[in-house]
Design a protein around this motif. Sequence first.
Motif, PDB file in Angstrom:
ATOM      1  N   UNK A 137      -2.789 -33.503  29.853  1.00 21.88           N
ATOM      2  CA  UNK A 137      -3.673 -33.854  30.681  1.00 21.88           C
ATOM      3  C   UNK A 137      -4.258 -35.018  30.218  1.00 21.88           C
ATOM      4  N   UNK A 138      -4.590 -35.144  28.874  1.00 20.61           N
ATOM      5  CA  UNK A 138      -5.234 -36.234  28.413  1.00 20.61           C
ATOM      6  C   UNK A 138      -4.233 -37.691  28.597  1.00 20.61           C
ATOM      7  N   UNK A 139      -2.752 -37.347  28.604  1.00 19.89           N
ATOM      8  CA  UNK A 139      -1.910 -38.490  28.909  1.00 19.89           C
ATOM      9  C   UNK A 139      -2.149 -39.070  30.134  1.00 19.89           C
ATOM     10  N   UNK A 140      -2.154 -38.262  30.983  1.00 19.49           N
ATOM     11  CA  UNK A 140      -2.357 -38.454  32.543  1.00 19.49           C
ATOM     12  C   UNK A 140      -3.493 -39.356  32.761  1.00 19.49           C
ATOM     13  N   UNK A 141      -4.627 -38.836  32.184  1.00 17.26           N
ATOM     14  CA  UNK A 141      -5.908 -39.522  32.301  1.00 17.26           C
ATOM     15  C   UNK A 141      -5.962 -40.791  31.831  1.00 17.26           C
ATOM     16  N   UNK A 142      -5.198 -40.966  30.589  1.00 12.94           N
ATOM     17  CA  UNK A 142      -5.121 -42.231  30.076  1.00 12.94           C
ATOM     18  C   UNK A 142      -4.231 -43.266  30.793  1.00 12.94           C
ATOM     19  N   UNK A 143      -3.396 -42.787  31.457  1.00  9.30           N
ATOM     20  CA  UNK A 143      -2.348 -43.757  32.272  1.00  9.30           C
ATOM     21  C   UNK A 143      -2.953 -44.035  33.540  1.00  9.30           C
ATOM     22  N   UNK A 148       5.213 -36.729  35.478  1.00  4.28           N
ATOM     23  CA  UNK A 148       5.135 -35.970  36.526  1.00  4.28           C
ATOM     24  C   UNK A 148       6.678 -35.245  36.983  1.00  4.28           C
ATOM     25  N   UNK A 149       7.582 -35.739  36.373  1.00  3.62           N
ATOM     26  CA  UNK A 149       8.863 -35.215  36.600  1.00  3.62           C
ATOM     27  C   UNK A 149       8.790 -33.740  36.137  1.00  3.62           C
ATOM     28  N   UNK A 150       8.146 -33.947  34.901  1.00  6.78           N
ATOM     29  CA  UNK A 150       8.092 -32.684  34.084  1.00  6.78           C
ATOM     30  C   UNK A 150       6.793 -31.388  34.652  1.00  6.78           C
ATOM     31  N   UNK A 151       5.627 -32.081  34.888  1.00  7.61           N
ATOM     32  CA  UNK A 151       4.549 -31.377  35.327  1.00  7.61           C
ATOM     33  C   UNK A 151       4.537 -31.226  36.689  1.00  7.61           C
ATOM     34  N   UNK A 181      -0.800 -32.873  38.919  1.00  4.67           N
ATOM     35  CA  UNK A 181      -1.353 -34.132  38.780  1.00  4.67           C
ATOM     36  C   UNK A 181      -2.675 -34.265  39.560  1.00  4.67           C
ATOM     37  N   UNK A 182      -2.770 -33.460  40.361  1.00  7.96           N
ATOM     38  CA  UNK A 182      -3.990 -33.232  41.384  1.00  7.96           C
ATOM     39  C   UNK A 182      -5.493 -32.524  40.812  1.00  7.96           C
ATOM     40  N   UNK A 183      -4.902 -31.970  39.653  1.00  8.89           N
ATOM     41  CA  UNK A 183      -5.971 -31.442  39.063  1.00  8.89           C
ATOM     42  C   UNK A 183      -7.070 -31.674  38.153  1.00  8.89           C
ATOM     43  N   UNK A 184      -6.584 -33.183  37.995  1.00 11.36           N
ATOM     44  CA  UNK A 184      -7.408 -34.001  36.810  1.00 11.36           C
ATOM     45  C   UNK A 184      -7.723 -35.441  37.360  1.00 11.36           C
ATOM     46  N   UNK A 185      -9.010 -35.711  36.788  1.00 16.83           N
ATOM     47  CA  UNK A 185      -9.475 -37.073  37.056  1.00 16.83           C
ATOM     48  C   UNK A 185     -10.528 -36.909  38.321  1.00 16.83           C
ATOM     49  N   UNK A 186     -11.184 -38.176  38.398  1.00 22.04           N
ATOM     50  CA  UNK A 186     -12.518 -38.175  39.169  1.00 22.04           C
ATOM     51  C   UNK A 186     -12.062 -38.115  40.729  1.00 22.04           C
ATOM     52  N   UNK A 187     -10.959 -38.694  41.301  1.00 23.08           N
ATOM     53  CA  UNK A 187     -10.426 -38.680  42.406  1.00 23.08           C
ATOM     54  C   UNK A 187      -8.722 -38.889  42.294  1.00 23.08           C
ATOM     55  N   UNK A 188      -8.348 -37.527  41.841  1.00 24.93           N
ATOM     56  CA  UNK A 188      -7.005 -37.627  41.941  1.00 24.93           C
ATOM     57  C   UNK A 188      -6.163 -37.867  43.060  1.00 24.93           C
ATOM     58  N   UNK A 189      -6.583 -37.469  44.409  1.00 22.66           N
ATOM     59  CA  UNK A 189      -5.712 -37.898  45.661  1.00 22.66           C
ATOM     60  C   UNK A 189      -5.834 -39.460  45.676  1.00 22.66           C
ATOM     61  N   UNK A 190      -6.619 -40.055  45.434  1.00 19.17           N
ATOM     62  CA  UNK A 190      -6.793 -41.524  45.627  1.00 19.17           C
ATOM     63  C   UNK A 190      -5.880 -42.302  44.543  1.00 19.17           C
ATOM     64  N   UNK A 208       9.034 -41.492  41.012  1.00 17.67           N
ATOM     65  CA  UNK A 208       7.955 -41.308  41.559  1.00 17.67           C
ATOM     66  C   UNK A 208       7.961 -41.134  43.241  1.00 17.67           C
ATOM     67  N   UNK A 209       8.837 -41.869  43.814  1.00 14.98           N
ATOM     68  CA  UNK A 209       9.273 -41.914  45.228  1.00 14.98           C
ATOM     69  C   UNK A 209       9.793 -40.467  45.506  1.00 14.98           C
ATOM     70  N   UNK A 210      10.627 -40.047  44.833  1.00 12.60           N
ATOM     71  CA  UNK A 210      11.404 -38.784  44.940  1.00 12.60           C
ATOM     72  C   UNK A 210      10.279 -37.682  44.749  1.00 12.60           C
ATOM     73  N   UNK A 211       9.354 -37.511  44.026  1.00 11.20           N
ATOM     74  CA  UNK A 211       8.661 -36.481  43.766  1.00 11.20           C
ATOM     75  C   UNK A 211       7.668 -36.504  45.001  1.00 11.20           C
ATOM     76  N   UNK A 212       7.035 -37.680  45.440  1.00 10.22           N
ATOM     77  CA  UNK A 212       6.156 -37.744  46.592  1.00 10.22           C
ATOM     78  C   UNK A 212       6.850 -37.363  47.759  1.00 10.22           C
TER      79      UNK A 212
END
Length: 730
Positions: A241-247, A271-274, A279-288, A326-330
């Motif tokens: 979680x902290x790594x995602x927010x840092x990125x 994101x491949x792993x998790x 990824x939509x669970x964290x951050x101020x505006x994860x969708x954006x 990233x493209x494949x995941x999305x």
Amino acid sequence: MSKKEKVPESVLRCVTALRSAKSDNDRFASLFVVTKLIKADECDQHSLKLLYDAIGFNFLNRLLKSTEVPQDCPPFIYKSIALSIVSCFCGVPEIVESDSILSIIPVLLDIVSTSDTEDMEDNLMLVSDCYTCIQAIAFFESGRKALLSQGCLLKLTEVYVEEMFRHDQALQLLVYISSKEGKHLWDGHEEPFKQLVKRLANDFNGDTTEKKFELCKMLAVFLSNGPRFPVVELQKEDWPQHTLLTLESILCSRIGTSQRDSALQLIARLLEIMGIGWGLKFGPNPRQFLLLLVNLACVEVRMKLEDRTLEQAIESADILVACYSVVELFITFMTSQGFLDFDAKQREQAYCALKGAVGSILAVLHQTDEEFSHEWTIPVTDRRTEFVCASIRILGSWLAEETSSMKEEVCAVLPFIITVCSRMYDERKLGTISDMPDPLRFMLPAFCHLAAEDAPRKIMLCQKLPQLLYDYLLYQWSIFSKWLALQPTVAADWLHVHTTPEEEDVAEANRPESESAIILVCGVFMNLAVLEPELVATDVVFAQLLKFCITNLQPLVHRQDFIVLLGNVAVLGLLLLRHHTWKYAQGDSAAFRYIQGTVSFLWDAHNSEESCDSLSLVISLRYKRDWPDLAELWFLGMQGLSNVMSKLDWIVEFIVDSGWPQEMMKSLSRIVAGAIDANTRTAYEDFLCCLLRAQPAKVRAVILENRGRHTCRTHSMKQLIALLDDEKLA
């Protein structure tokens, strides 16, 4: 001139002195001259080899192992001198790869793993020389194997995690070895790996200097080459979680290209792993942020591929592979409920970005096809082959969900894709290279959809795809059947045993990939069987495929945990049998067992006993979890069975004698009006009508003895009532 004449005179004198030395003391005195010569840059590799041989490894080894030192000398003086000399020769591959140097690995690892002890406080140069030697050894494959056999992973990990002296060099060594040795390096060392990644992630998240981006690259290497852990286990950790927010903070800032590339590579691995959903669970505006991420990835793909040759594209392979992820995941995420929670404008933005990226991939594949004259003979291990396979993987992911756009472009590259798939499959069968990409597997979902459309289907047939898929089916089945033979029989009450999400994840991960590959191949063949009846009736591949279904259904019949695979093999066989009934007019034992298994699959799908009040027809518990994948198969199977019944009397006799029609009528007579799904009711009615036409007297009796007319009226089975009243069938 001879090599001897090229050697500096000073080196020759030193070599002569070393060779003429009569004692270790004489050699010891000459070592200082050796050090001066090397530091004066007078030695090439040949000169260094002459000096090393003149000193002799045995002498250096005695210094390394000596425990007695002159009075008032530091306890590590001999070790320090020996390693200082050895490190001077680390630029000579012939010396570094020698058995003698590899034999001192335990000494090197012992010194670096005790570098924080009091004894080492005055011998820091000794530790530095050790790292110089280990780095030189690790450069060679034989050296890495020797290091790993001596437990370097655990020792270097401990040095880094415990922040011992020169722990940054230990980390760099671990990164290098991981990048070279691949995903299986850490097998059996999962716990130390978790400690290493956790520590590195915390360092990355906490750093505020330029070093942050070096740590970013290192973390990406470990996540790419480490063991896979269940997501539920990783969700308990703080570092993802902290790594995602840092990125997120990095990618939303003004940064340079190399910094952005490092961040994109790490977030792709994370994101491949998790998963995108995580990824939509964290951050101020994860969708954006996710929209920003997919746009960044798609723009990067277009910039690196548009108007570029394959050679030019490969220059950016590292960042392209991350963006591809990233493209494949999305693309996969677009089919989930989570994507529907985005507003219409956001969904449109994501779709347009992805379409643009896929368009550029199509363009580079088309250009490559033209460049290589519609063939692919590049070695499997070549980066060009790896890149083409990665591009095909993304295209396969897109076409699995979207076949309505860019049809002409897809058809243009389809022959080239099939050519590459065939070539890679031929290489895979040889089994000479591990971890080889499998573009055919990536394209199977796309082939399922493309086989349903006229233009691409004609291309697929022209390229002899059915033969390729049949060979691939046999290959995957051989892998699956060997695995299945080693599995324990599932307990009869397995559906009632409570399992945790973690246990379900582990069980799912342990299922072989060949299972899903076989299911997808069956899907392609089903579409061909429905849409190309003349081909199915005449092409020998489909006759062989029918024999495969008849032969291999039986092992699955009693495996309750492979119901989807069972359904696919059973229904595909019915669709093929319709065009080959003349071969099975008498019904041999194998064909009989196949029909027996197929009837069992169709019969067991519904019952009234498992409903709350026994007054409704419901999906059986065994089928319920997988019904989204089974529903269409079941209806197609009911129709397929009706089609073959009209041509093969022995199948009709078997079904009537099996008791299935009787059980069907009993279930219908017990349930109330409206307590059966309309489509299921229609399937039952059509099936009973087909049976009634085939054996009027016998089937009429079965229907009527179970309050047939009343039951038919209750469920509005008008077609069946009409047949019962038809005097011609009386």
